[in-house]
Scaffold this motif. Structure first.
Motif, PDB file in Angstrom:
ATOM      1  N   ASP A 235       0.817  -1.223   0.000  1.00  0.00           N
ATOM      2  CA  ASP A 235       0.000   0.000   0.000  1.00  0.00           C
ATOM      3  C   ASP A 235       0.855   1.280   0.000  1.00  0.00           C
ATOM      4  O   ASP A 235       0.394   2.336   0.404  1.00  0.00           O
ATOM      5  CB  ASP A 235      -0.935  -0.009   1.219  1.00  0.00           C
ATOM      6  CG  ASP A 235      -0.177  -0.263   2.517  1.00  0.00           C
ATOM      7  OD1 ASP A 235       1.073  -0.282   2.490  1.00  0.00           O
ATOM      8  OD2 ASP A 235      -0.827  -0.429   3.557  1.00  0.00           O
ATOM      9  N   LYS A 237       3.175   3.596  -2.538  1.00  0.00           N
ATOM     10  CA  LYS A 237       3.516   3.789  -3.945  1.00  0.00           C
ATOM     11  C   LYS A 237       4.430   5.003  -4.103  1.00  0.00           C
ATOM     12  O   LYS A 237       4.263   6.008  -3.410  1.00  0.00           O
ATOM     13  CB  LYS A 237       2.198   4.035  -4.692  1.00  0.00           C
ATOM     14  CG  LYS A 237       2.252   3.722  -6.176  1.00  0.00           C
ATOM     15  CD  LYS A 237       0.905   3.911  -6.836  1.00  0.00           C
ATOM     16  CE  LYS A 237       0.015   2.689  -6.876  1.00  0.00           C
ATOM     17  NZ  LYS A 237       0.573   1.496  -7.463  1.00  0.00           N
ATOM     18  N   TYR A 252       3.334   7.921  -1.701  1.00  0.00           N
ATOM     19  CA  TYR A 252       1.897   7.912  -1.428  1.00  0.00           C
ATOM     20  C   TYR A 252       1.561   6.741  -0.509  1.00  0.00           C
ATOM     21  O   TYR A 252       1.783   5.589  -0.861  1.00  0.00           O
ATOM     22  CB  TYR A 252       1.160   7.781  -2.767  1.00  0.00           C
ATOM     23  CG  TYR A 252      -0.346   7.679  -2.678  1.00  0.00           C
ATOM     24  CD1 TYR A 252      -1.074   8.470  -1.798  1.00  0.00           C
ATOM     25  CD2 TYR A 252      -1.042   6.798  -3.509  1.00  0.00           C
ATOM     26  CE1 TYR A 252      -2.456   8.380  -1.736  1.00  0.00           C
ATOM     27  CE2 TYR A 252      -2.426   6.702  -3.455  1.00  0.00           C
ATOM     28  CZ  TYR A 252      -3.119   7.491  -2.561  1.00  0.00           C
ATOM     29  OH  TYR A 252      -4.490   7.392  -2.498  1.00  0.00           O
ATOM     30  N   LYS A 254      -1.380   5.064   0.790  1.00  0.00           N
ATOM     31  CA  LYS A 254      -2.788   5.031   0.418  1.00  0.00           C
ATOM     32  C   LYS A 254      -3.778   4.887   1.590  1.00  0.00           C
ATOM     33  O   LYS A 254      -4.705   5.685   1.709  1.00  0.00           O
ATOM     34  CB  LYS A 254      -2.998   3.907  -0.606  1.00  0.00           C
ATOM     35  CG  LYS A 254      -4.256   4.021  -1.387  1.00  0.00           C
ATOM     36  CD  LYS A 254      -4.316   2.952  -2.456  1.00  0.00           C
ATOM     37  CE  LYS A 254      -5.674   3.014  -3.133  1.00  0.00           C
ATOM     38  NZ  LYS A 254      -5.885   1.908  -4.041  1.00  0.00           N
ATOM     39  N   LYS A 257      -4.028   8.027   3.436  1.00  0.00           N
ATOM     40  CA  LYS A 257      -4.266   9.175   2.547  1.00  0.00           C
ATOM     41  C   LYS A 257      -3.236  10.288   2.765  1.00  0.00           C
ATOM     42  O   LYS A 257      -3.580  11.467   2.904  1.00  0.00           O
ATOM     43  CB  LYS A 257      -5.691   9.714   2.725  1.00  0.00           C
ATOM     44  CG  LYS A 257      -6.738   8.649   2.426  1.00  0.00           C
ATOM     45  CD  LYS A 257      -8.119   9.219   2.360  1.00  0.00           C
ATOM     46  CE  LYS A 257      -9.108   8.109   1.957  1.00  0.00           C
ATOM     47  NZ  LYS A 257     -10.427   8.577   1.661  1.00  0.00           N
ATOM     48  N   PHE A 297      -4.908  10.844  -7.434  1.00  0.00           N
ATOM     49  CA  PHE A 297      -4.649  10.106  -6.193  1.00  0.00           C
ATOM     50  C   PHE A 297      -5.494  10.677  -5.056  1.00  0.00           C
ATOM     51  O   PHE A 297      -5.590  11.902  -4.910  1.00  0.00           O
ATOM     52  CB  PHE A 297      -3.157  10.163  -5.829  1.00  0.00           C
ATOM     53  CG  PHE A 297      -2.292   9.508  -6.875  1.00  0.00           C
ATOM     54  CD1 PHE A 297      -2.013   8.145  -6.812  1.00  0.00           C
ATOM     55  CD2 PHE A 297      -1.796  10.252  -7.940  1.00  0.00           C
ATOM     56  CE1 PHE A 297      -1.237   7.544  -7.794  1.00  0.00           C
ATOM     57  CE2 PHE A 297      -1.015   9.655  -8.925  1.00  0.00           C
ATOM     58  CZ  PHE A 297      -0.739   8.290  -8.856  1.00  0.00           C
ATOM     59  N   ASP A 298      -6.065   9.765  -4.282  1.00  0.00           N
ATOM     60  CA  ASP A 298      -6.945  10.156  -3.184  1.00  0.00           C
ATOM     61  C   ASP A 298      -6.103  10.373  -1.915  1.00  0.00           C
ATOM     62  O   ASP A 298      -5.652   9.402  -1.301  1.00  0.00           O
ATOM     63  CB  ASP A 298      -7.969   9.014  -3.001  1.00  0.00           C
ATOM     64  CG  ASP A 298      -8.922   9.266  -1.846  1.00  0.00           C
ATOM     65  OD1 ASP A 298      -8.804  10.319  -1.180  1.00  0.00           O
ATOM     66  OD2 ASP A 298      -9.780   8.398  -1.606  1.00  0.00           O
ATOM     67  N   PHE A 299      -5.861  11.641  -1.565  1.00  0.00           N
ATOM     68  CA  PHE A 299      -5.127  11.908  -0.313  1.00  0.00           C
ATOM     69  C   PHE A 299      -5.669  13.149   0.365  1.00  0.00           C
ATOM     70  O   PHE A 299      -6.304  14.003  -0.276  1.00  0.00           O
ATOM     71  CB  PHE A 299      -3.611  12.025  -0.569  1.00  0.00           C
ATOM     72  CG  PHE A 299      -3.195  13.118  -1.511  1.00  0.00           C
ATOM     73  CD1 PHE A 299      -2.909  14.397  -1.047  1.00  0.00           C
ATOM     74  CD2 PHE A 299      -3.074  12.870  -2.873  1.00  0.00           C
ATOM     75  CE1 PHE A 299      -2.515  15.410  -1.915  1.00  0.00           C
ATOM     76  CE2 PHE A 299      -2.682  13.879  -3.752  1.00  0.00           C
ATOM     77  CZ  PHE A 299      -2.405  15.142  -3.268  1.00  0.00           C
ATOM     78  N   ASN A 315     -11.049  14.119  -0.379  1.00  0.00           N
ATOM     79  CA  ASN A 315     -10.395  14.172  -1.683  1.00  0.00           C
ATOM     80  C   ASN A 315     -10.991  15.258  -2.585  1.00  0.00           C
ATOM     81  O   ASN A 315     -10.282  15.877  -3.380  1.00  0.00           O
ATOM     82  CB  ASN A 315     -10.483  12.801  -2.356  1.00  0.00           C
ATOM     83  CG  ASN A 315      -9.560  12.705  -3.555  1.00  0.00           C
ATOM     84  OD1 ASN A 315      -8.380  13.034  -3.459  1.00  0.00           O
ATOM     85  ND2 ASN A 315     -10.099  12.308  -4.682  1.00  0.00           N
TER      86      ASN A 315
END
Ligand code: ZN
Length: 334
Positions: A235, A237, A252, A254, A257, A297-299, A315
């Motif tokens: 998880d 990246k 990242y 994930k 976030k 990307f969801d952060f 997000n």
């Protein structure tokens, strides 16, 4: 946007060639002058208010103390100063944490305090134990990284040090107690600081994009090539975000976030998104292209090297902020 509390990148720290005229001076006189200058540099700036804490003249205006202990430190005449002394124990601890984190050791107390030993044990500092457990601010900013922030992340597949704090045995022991380090991920070439010492002490693998490898980082264990993305855990990246430098990469995380951005994108003192044009070392338009990539990307957290942390409600709010930022910047660098 101009970076207030600006940071220093290598290009801006090259010695002034005219300073070599000093070679002709008498060596003894030069030594005496530099010793006098060093003592003078450590004196209290007149901009400090009276009391326990003060900032000296060697401050590099990196902004660290101002975001770590905003009740106490403020920017006055292009450097930090104590504009209000701590008024409670919590503020005093924050000021001592800032003292230990200052890359130039420019924060002092009028008298030595035993409390500092207790504060040393607190690092690395949890950022938000509820929302992002296992993510820490290392403190001990390094002048070799121009005062950049580094982070420590505990992870079931191996802990990660993000960029390099100043090496101190105390911090190394504290990190060891949290399980040590498997990877030292270097976001880009400016924030590598004491990477050799950390890699030796922690026996960790360093990761840096090949576009940013220089003589001092030639022996880094993992050199990323191409445009990724790369996975360093199921998880976690690595996202290629060139522009600030050729080898800039974001990490990242994930499930929490969180995006560790190095100098790719950060928050300003005014709580806006920001990036640096004057310290750009590759291409501003490419950097903006790489910032646009982050919409995918969801952060909700931006944890940068330089500049301020940014948090978003969700997000959607992050994407609205990114779109607004890009709409302002892209026409300027098309
Ligand atoms: Zn940089």
């Amino acid at each position: 946007m101009a970076l207030r509390g600006g940071f220093l990148c290598p290009t801006y720290r090259l010695p002034n060639p005219f300073s070599f005229t000093s070679r002709s001076r008498d060596a003894g006189r030069r030594f005496a002058e530099s010793a006098t200058a060093a003592v003078a540099g450590r004196r209290k700036r007149p901009q400090n208010v009276e009391g326990e804490f003060f900032v000296d003249h060697l401050c590099i205006d990196c902004d660290t103390c101002r975001w770590m202990a905003p009740e106490v430190f403020t920017r006055v005449d292009d450097m930090s100063a104590v504009t209000r002394q701590p008024s409670c124990e919590e503020e005093r601890i924050k000021a001592l944490q800032a003292l230990l984190s200052c890359p130039t050791s420019s924060i002092h107390t009028e008298r030595p305090t035993n409390k500092i030993l207790e504060v040393q044990k607190m690092f690395p500092l949890p950022i938000d134990e509820q929302k992002i457990p296992g993510v820490y601010h290392c403190g001990y900013h390094s002048e070799r990284s121009y005062g950049a922030t580094s982070y420590f992340v505990t992870h079931p597949e191996g802990n990660i040090l993000v960029d390099s704090p100043r090496f101190t045995e105390r911090l190394a022991c504290n990190i060891e107690m949290l399980g040590g380090v498997r990877y030292m991920f270097l976001t880009h070439k400016d924030d590598v600081g004491d990477h050799e010492k950390w890699s030796k002490r922690m026996r960790c693998e360093r990761i840096l994009h090949s576009g940013d490898v220089e003589i001092s980082t030639a022996d880094v264990e993992k050199k990323l090539c191409g445009e990724g993305p790369w996975d360093i855990a199921t998880d976690l990246k690595l996202i290629y975000t060139p522009g600030h430098t050729e080898g800039s990469v974001c990490l990242y995380y994930k499930p929490l976030k969180v995006l560790f951005t190095g100098d790719h994108l950060y928050g300003s003192e005014e709580s806006d998104l920001a990036f640096s044009v004057i310290y750009n070392q590759q291409s501003v338009s490419l950097q903006l292209k790489s910032i646009r990539k982050l919409l995918d990307f969801d952060f909700e957290w931006i944890l940068p090297g330089h500049g301020r942390r940014v948090t978003f409600r969700d997000n959607q709010e992050k994407n609205s902020a990114l779109e607004a930022f890009l709409a302002r910047q892209e026409p300027l660098y098309a």
